[in-house]
Write a protein that holds these residues in place. Structure first.
Motif, PDB file in Angstrom:
ATOM      1  N   ALA A 340       0.855  -1.187   0.000  1.00 55.65           N
ATOM      2  CA  ALA A 340       0.000   0.000   0.000  1.00 55.65           C
ATOM      3  C   ALA A 340       0.890   1.236   0.000  1.00 55.65           C
ATOM      4  CB  ALA A 340      -0.914  -0.004   1.230  1.00 55.65           C
ATOM      5  N   PHE A 341       0.357   2.348  -0.452  1.00 56.72           N
ATOM      6  CA  PHE A 341       1.118   3.591  -0.435  1.00 56.72           C
ATOM      7  C   PHE A 341       1.210   4.127   0.988  1.00 56.72           C
ATOM      8  CE2 PHE A 341      -0.587   3.833  -4.875  1.00 56.72           C
ATOM      9  CZ  PHE A 341       0.641   3.768  -5.518  1.00 56.72           C
ATOM     10  N   SER A 342       2.336   4.746   1.311  1.00 56.88           N
ATOM     11  CA  SER A 342       2.509   5.355   2.627  1.00 56.88           C
ATOM     12  C   SER A 342       2.216   6.847   2.608  1.00 56.88           C
ATOM     13  CB  SER A 342       3.943   5.134   3.124  1.00 56.88           C
ATOM     14  OG  SER A 342       4.881   5.707   2.223  1.00 56.88           O
ATOM     15  N   ALA A 343       1.849   7.362   1.444  1.00 61.52           N
ATOM     16  CA  ALA A 343       1.555   8.785   1.289  1.00 61.52           C
ATOM     17  C   ALA A 343       0.262   9.149   2.020  1.00 61.52           C
ATOM     18  CB  ALA A 343       1.440   9.141  -0.188  1.00 61.52           C
ATOM     19  N   GLU A 345      -3.540  10.520   2.552  1.00 58.45           N
ATOM     20  CA  GLU A 345      -4.767  10.200   1.817  1.00 58.45           C
ATOM     21  C   GLU A 345      -5.075  11.242   0.748  1.00 58.45           C
ATOM     22  OE1 GLU A 345      -6.738   7.530   1.825  1.00 58.45           O
ATOM     23  OE2 GLU A 345      -5.255   6.605   3.141  1.00 58.45           O
ATOM     24  N   THR A 346      -4.647  12.468   0.975  1.00 55.23           N
ATOM     25  CA  THR A 346      -4.907  13.535   0.000  1.00 55.23           C
ATOM     26  C   THR A 346      -4.371  13.159  -1.376  1.00 55.23           C
ATOM     27  OG1 THR A 346      -4.755  15.195   1.748  1.00 55.23           O
ATOM     28  CG2 THR A 346      -4.565  15.979  -0.522  1.00 55.23           C
ATOM     29  N   TYR A 347      -3.151  12.592  -1.399  1.00 55.59           N
ATOM     30  CA  TYR A 347      -2.550  12.199  -2.676  1.00 55.59           C
ATOM     31  C   TYR A 347      -3.137  10.888  -3.187  1.00 55.59           C
ATOM     32  CZ  TYR A 347       0.931  15.794  -1.673  1.00 55.59           C
ATOM     33  OH  TYR A 347       1.541  16.987  -1.408  1.00 55.59           O
ATOM     34  N   ILE A 348      -3.354   9.938  -2.295  1.00 61.13           N
ATOM     35  CA  ILE A 348      -3.869   8.632  -2.711  1.00 61.13           C
ATOM     36  C   ILE A 348      -5.244   8.765  -3.352  1.00 61.13           C
ATOM     37  CG2 ILE A 348      -4.594   6.356  -1.891  1.00 61.13           C
ATOM     38  CD1 ILE A 348      -2.473   6.605   0.318  1.00 61.13           C
ATOM     39  N   GLU A 349      -6.074   9.641  -2.793  1.00 63.69           N
ATOM     40  CA  GLU A 349      -7.435   9.820  -3.311  1.00 63.69           C
ATOM     41  C   GLU A 349      -7.457  10.430  -4.711  1.00 63.69           C
ATOM     42  OE1 GLU A 349      -9.238  12.190  -0.329  1.00 63.69           O
ATOM     43  OE2 GLU A 349      -9.505  10.517   1.096  1.00 63.69           O
ATOM     44  N   LYS A 350      -6.383  11.143  -5.076  1.00 61.20           N
ATOM     45  CA  LYS A 350      -6.340  11.775  -6.404  1.00 61.20           C
ATOM     46  C   LYS A 350      -6.048  10.777  -7.522  1.00 61.20           C
ATOM     47  CE  LYS A 350      -4.845  16.415  -4.966  1.00 61.20           C
ATOM     48  NZ  LYS A 350      -3.775  17.442  -5.087  1.00 61.20           N
ATOM     49  N   LEU A 351      -5.359   9.676  -7.201  1.00 64.00           N
ATOM     50  CA  LEU A 351      -4.855   8.766  -8.236  1.00 64.00           C
ATOM     51  C   LEU A 351      -5.929   8.197  -9.150  1.00 64.00           C
ATOM     52  CD1 LEU A 351      -2.053   6.797  -6.346  1.00 64.00           C
ATOM     53  CD2 LEU A 351      -1.813   8.743  -7.886  1.00 64.00           C
TER      54      LEU A 351
END
Length: 468
Positions: A340-343, A345-351
């Motif tokens: 999973a990404f460790s970034a 949620e702001t960035y993950i939700e954009k993908l």
């Protein structure tokens, strides 16, 4: 091709003067006689708003109306030491550093943007064996690839500037932490000098978009850092770039700082050394750095417009830069070794909403792949669950897997932890009285611009207390 067209006439004294000056300095040019070419006459009138003024000289598409020799020297980089041509780009930090050093020392140079001219980009790659490295400079008939200021100083025979002033505080590093420390130190009526190895702004300068700095819903890294630098200068700070600190020693109440540009002295030191990008350490990585492998999307992303790239990493930097690249690249493939990404949620939700981004999770990077000509071809990865390997092809790759503190120069005087970060107490105090640390180089620091500014304030208070 670096083109110069001189529109003039044989009877024109200034045309003869300009032609002679160009010939004396071995500069090739095309002479167009306006008396014999009606189209040339019309072009001259168009450039000069209906006036037939000669000589009109066009240098790489930019016109100059009857320039005197001093203007020609400035535009074409003509100096007593030889002609200087700098191939670079406005977004390149080292190009800004080199330009600033040449300007500060009154060296003429011709600046050619590699983004604007295909022939210029090709020339840079030809000089650097296929690698897209800027700045690339020509000084006389010799080329220099990203020379630091000490090399420019030696090659151009620039005189030694006196560095006898003893500053209240020398700040090593011109990132957010260092600039903020300087602002506060200057406001407390202490003198400060900022020494920066590369570009003003540090890693923040390389960030295309900052969305979490208080007071700005969105601002570019370069613009924010430029404002901080301007504010520091307004309060009286001196900033020198291209200065690589080699060692720091203490003699009584004074600190001696040895650098590639000479020696400096101060009564206190703030270490805002920042950090550099971590490498993968896999086959072909070193060979392809600068020729397909990069660590800064803002710096090198423009080379991959309408092309396919791989982004390696799963934290905030990887996703932020991947999203930035997706804005102009044909396709962005993000490879993360974790499930999973460790970034945030702001960035993950954009993908999911970005159609030209493809993600590969739980994939270990094994080796970079070269084609038959030794050029970048892609990345070999292994699925950590199944053990299967595959090749991901692309035009280039960007690595964002963390940072390493830039503390090598102070390891003999300052206490570091096992990872190389500076250990501190209280107001950024180190184990040496009068030396303080702030920003990414400090143990426990948060790699965010807002946090770095706070640490700069903290260190400035340490300096203030040191002088009580």
């Amino acid at each position: 091709m670096n083109t110069i067209d001189l529109y003039g006439a044989d009877w024109c004294p200034d045309c003869q003067r300009a032609k002679a000056y160009l010939k004396e300095n071995n500069i090739d040019f095309n002479f167009v006689d306006v008396d014999l070419d009606k189209e040339a006459t019309a072009k001259v009138e168009d450039i000069n708003k209906g006036k037939r003024i000669i000589p009109t000289i066009i240098i790489n598409e930019k016109p100059y109306t009857n320039p005197d020799n001093s203007i020609l020297a400035s535009v074409l980089g003509i100096n007593e030491q030889g002609r200087v041509i700098l191939y670079g780009a406005d977004w390149c930090p080292d190009c800004q550093r080199a330009k600033g050093y040449l300007q500060d020392n009154h060296i003429n140079f011709q600046y050619i943007e590699v983004d604007k001219y295909t022939w210029a980009a090709d020339k840079v790659e030809e000089i650097n064996n296929g690698k897209r490295i800027i700045p690339t400079l020509f000084i006389g008939d010799k080329s220099y690839t990203n020379p630091d200021n000490s090399i420019l100083k030696e090659v151009l025979n620039i005189g030694e500037e006196s560095k006898k002033k003893v500053y209240d505080s020398i700040i090593v590093g011109a990132g957010a932490a260092g600039l903020t420390a300087s602002i506060y130190i200057q406001r407390d009526r202490f003198s400060s000098l900022i020494l920066e190895k590369k570009n003003i702004g540090g890693n923040a300068f390389l960030t295309q978009k900052i969305e979490n700095y208080p007071g700005f819903t969105e601002i570019s890294g370069p613009k924010l850092m430029q404002r901080m630098a301007e504010q520091a200068k307004v309060y009286g700070a001196t900033i020198e770039t291209g200065v690589e600190v080699k060692s720091i020693s203490k003699d009584g109440n004074l600190f001696n700082i040895d650098s590639n540009m000479g020696k400096y002295q101060s009564r206190s030191v703030v270490l805002a050394l920042g950090s550099t990008y971590r490498k993968l350490g896999i086959p072909n990585e070193e060979d392809l750095i600068g020729a397909g492998i990069h660590f800064c999307a803002t710096c090198d992303g423009a080379f991959y417009r309408d092309k396919e790239v791989i982004v390696i990493g799963g934290g905030n930097s990887a996703l932020e830069e991947g999203i930035f690249l997706a804005g102009f690249c044909k396709k962005v493939t993000i490879v993360n070794r974790g499930a999973a990404f460790s970034a945030s949620e702001t960035y993950i939700e954009k993908l999911p909403s970005i159609k030209n981004i493809e993600t590969h999770l739980n994939k270990e990077s094994l080796a970079f792949i070269k084609d038959e000509n030794g050029n970048f071809k892609g990345l070999e990865v292994k699925d950590k669950t199944t053990g299967e390997t595959e090749e991901l092809t692309a035009d280039g790759a960007f690595i964002f897997i963390g940072l390493i503190p830039n503390t090598t120069s102070v390891k003999d005087i300052i206490e570091l932890n096992e990872s190389g970060f500076i250990t501190t107490t209280g107001l950024g105090e180190t184990n040496v009285s009068g030396v303080f640390a702030a920003g990414d180089c400090r143990e426990g620091a948060i790699a965010q611009v807002a946090a770095a500014t706070g640490e700069g304030v903290l260190a400035s208070y340490g300096v203030r207390n040191h002088f009580k």
